[in-house]
Design a protein around this motif. Structure first.
Motif, PDB file in Angstrom:
ATOM      1  N   GLY A 279       0.778  -1.233   0.000  1.00 13.42           N
ATOM      2  CA  GLY A 279       0.000   0.000   0.000  1.00 13.42           C
ATOM      3  C   GLY A 279       0.811   1.286   0.000  1.00 13.42           C
ATOM      4  N   MET A 280       2.144   1.168   0.007  1.00 13.81           N
ATOM      5  CA  MET A 280       2.956   2.392   0.072  1.00 13.81           C
ATOM      6  C   MET A 280       2.639   3.355  -1.069  1.00 13.81           C
ATOM      7  SD  MET A 280       6.673   1.021   1.184  1.00 13.81           S
ATOM      8  CE  MET A 280       7.591   2.542   0.964  1.00 13.81           C
ATOM      9  N   ARG A 281       2.390   2.769  -2.251  1.00 16.15           N
ATOM     10  CA  ARG A 281       2.137   3.623  -3.421  1.00 16.15           C
ATOM     11  C   ARG A 281       0.783   4.302  -3.353  1.00 16.15           C
ATOM     12  NH1 ARG A 281       5.011   0.468  -7.667  1.00 16.15           N
ATOM     13  NH2 ARG A 281       7.163   0.955  -7.177  1.00 16.15           N
ATOM     14  N   GLU A 282      -0.160   3.664  -2.631  1.00 17.30           N
ATOM     15  CA  GLU A 282      -1.514   4.236  -2.562  1.00 17.30           C
ATOM     16  C   GLU A 282      -1.594   5.424  -1.605  1.00 17.30           C
ATOM     17  OE1 GLU A 282      -2.294   0.086  -2.607  1.00 17.30           O
ATOM     18  OE2 GLU A 282      -1.235   1.094  -4.236  1.00 17.30           O
TER      19      GLU A 282
ATOM     20  N   THR B 247      -2.539   2.595   3.504  1.00 23.74           N
ATOM     21  CA  THR B 247      -3.686   2.740   2.614  1.00 23.74           C
ATOM     22  C   THR B 247      -3.630   4.158   2.059  1.00 23.74           C
ATOM     23  OG1 THR B 247      -5.049   3.615   4.381  1.00 23.74           O
ATOM     24  CG2 THR B 247      -5.112   1.214   4.042  1.00 23.74           C
ATOM     25  N   ARG B 248      -4.664   4.557   1.327  1.00 22.92           N
ATOM     26  CA  ARG B 248      -4.684   5.924   0.808  1.00 22.92           C
ATOM     27  C   ARG B 248      -4.591   6.935   1.950  1.00 22.92           C
ATOM     28  NH1 ARG B 248      -7.743  10.174  -1.224  1.00 22.92           N
ATOM     29  NH2 ARG B 248      -9.376   9.686   0.275  1.00 22.92           N
ATOM     30  N   ASP B 249      -5.268   6.628   3.080  1.00 22.25           N
ATOM     31  CA  ASP B 249      -5.397   7.625   4.151  1.00 22.25           C
ATOM     32  C   ASP B 249      -4.463   7.432   5.337  1.00 22.25           C
ATOM     33  OD1 ASP B 249      -7.549   8.850   2.820  1.00 22.25           O
ATOM     34  OD2 ASP B 249      -8.894   7.269   3.547  1.00 22.25           O
ATOM     35  N   GLY B 250      -3.817   6.293   5.422  1.00 22.20           N
ATOM     36  CA  GLY B 250      -2.983   6.096   6.610  1.00 22.20           C
ATOM     37  C   GLY B 250      -2.440   4.695   6.711  1.00 22.20           C
ATOM     38  N   ALA B 251      -2.453   4.151   7.958  1.00 27.31           N
ATOM     39  CA  ALA B 251      -1.814   2.861   8.215  1.00 27.31           C
ATOM     40  C   ALA B 251      -2.828   1.849   8.722  1.00 27.31           C
ATOM     41  CB  ALA B 251      -0.705   3.039   9.246  1.00 27.31           C
TER      42      ALA B 251
END
Ligand code: FAD
Length: 361
Positions: free
Chosen positions: A145-148, A264-268
């Motif tokens: 998810g790093m890229r998101e 994720t897009r918003d955090g962890a």
């Protein structure tokens, strides 16, 4: 345009503290040499570190060979600007032949030496000292998810200081000194969450750069004597309790959590499956030796390192590696330790070159 070709006894790649320490002993040995550095200005990586960084020990405990660092007026633990200024004056004082900016792109084997390539010219050297440091190889692990992640992500190498993080929710990743110091200052302006792969290991409060050097010196003596190694500075812990880190501890900001499972897009996302929002993530996950320029030599690597005896490559004795960390010698990547390592490297080079002169005569 025609490529400029130069012939010298020794080329030093990198004009940071390790390269300058080598230059000091090469000058004393009367060898013909050049130091090639890709920066515009003197100072090596100290030009790039974050603004609040301080040395781990007072000026007088950070000497390069010959001329110790002068104290910084009114300051016990010097800052990076003072260190840069010291390195600038050091190279002037010993008239070290540093050429800038010269970016070394490759080192190749050649007859009776090595060829050092750069867009600014080519050098033939009978021996090469690589002292390129680690700053140009920041390491970031990979997580799902790093890229998101839509927030800001950066590494220690480009951390600009706390100002732009004011009021944010910031994830600080890593269990070393950079993480602890960056967390300490970010926690004064932002809501920080610290994550580490294993619980952080804090050193005792009274350990500073002086103690670290003494411990590294003991380890070096143990290795030389062939007796059991007492573990060096690593055995004391990972994090030096500098003033800002002690202050963070008093404020309760030094609490570390186990790693997230992904972003994720918003955090962890945490191991229990819960999610938390963040604005930024700062990866204080370390550096690797900057060795790309040595790739054309095709040297065998072990865990990313070139096997050495002391600083000398076992496979290619014309090549020495200086300043990359405990790998080539305990404390060789510190100001106080650089001289000792450089002296040994240069004396090995001097005897090898003398030996080759005798055989060729
Ligand atoms: P560098 O300073 O990185 O110098 C290498 C030079 O080579 C640079 O100018 C680079 O641009 C150049 N270069 C790289 N690749 C090429 C190429 N291909 N061609 C030409 N030039 C090239 N040490 C201490 O003693 N005390 C401390 O308190 C301390 N604090 C530290 C804090 C941090 C956050 C870090 C990361 C390190 C710290 N160190 C400290 C360790 C060490 O002193 C520094 O990392 C130091 O900058 C290492 O010096 P160096 O000469 O090995 O490498």
């Amino acid at each position: 345009p025609e490529i400029l070709r130069h012939r010298v006894d020794v080329v030093v790649i990198g004009g940071g503290q390790a390269g300058l320490a080598a230059g000091y002993f090469l000058r004393r040995a009367g060898l013909d040499f050049a130091i090639l550095d890709d920066r515009q200005e003197p100072g090596g990586s100290w030009q790039r570190v974050w603004p609040s960084l301080r040395l781990f020990s007072p000026a007088r405990h950070n000497p390069l060979p010959g001329w110790p660092m002068p104290p910084q007026p009114g300051v016990e633990f010097p800052d990076a600007d003072h260190t840069v200024d010291y390195l600038r004056r050091y190279e002037q004082r010993y008239e070290l032949p540093v050429l800038r900016p010269v970016r070394v792109t490759g080192v190749h084997e050649a007859e009776e030496g090595l060829l050092v390539d750069s867009p600014q010219g080519q050098w033939h050297a009978r021996a090469v000292i690589s002292a390129t440091g680690t700053w140009q190889s920041p390491y970031v692990p990979s997580y799902p998810g790093m890229r998101e992640f839509a927030g800001r992500q950066l590494h220690t190498a480009s951390y600009p200081g706390p100002e732009s993080f004011e009021g944010e929710r910031v994830l600080v990743v890593g269990g070393g000194n950079s993480a602890a110091q960056i967390l300490a200052e970010l926690s004064t302006v932002a809501e920080t969450t610290w994550v580490t792969r294993r619980p952080p290991r804090f050193m005792p409060d009274d350990v500073d750069g002086r103690v670290l050097f003494d411990v590294a010196t003991r380890q070096r003596a143990e290795r030389e004597a062939g007796v059991a190694d007492s573990g060096g500075v690593g055995a004391l812990g990972d994090i030096v309790m500098v003033e800002s880190v002690r202050a963070a501890r008093e404020r309760g900001a030094l609490h570390a959590h186990p790693m997230f499972t992904g972003l994720t897009r918003d955090g962890a996302v945490w191991p229990d499956g819960s999610a938390e929002n963040f604005d930024s993530a700062v990866w204080c996950t370390g550096f690797r030796p900057a060795l790309r320029h040595l790739r054309p030599l095709g040297l065998r690597r072990e865990s990313g390192r070139i096997p050495t005896a002391g600083t000398r490559s076992i496979e290619l004795p014309r090549l020495h590696l200086l300043g990359y960390g405990d790998w080539t010698e305990p404390a060789s990547a510190t100001l106080i330790g650089a001289g000792r390592t450089a002296r040994t490297a240069v004396s090995e080079i001097v005897s090898t070159l003398a030996e080759r002169n005798r055989t060729n005569a």
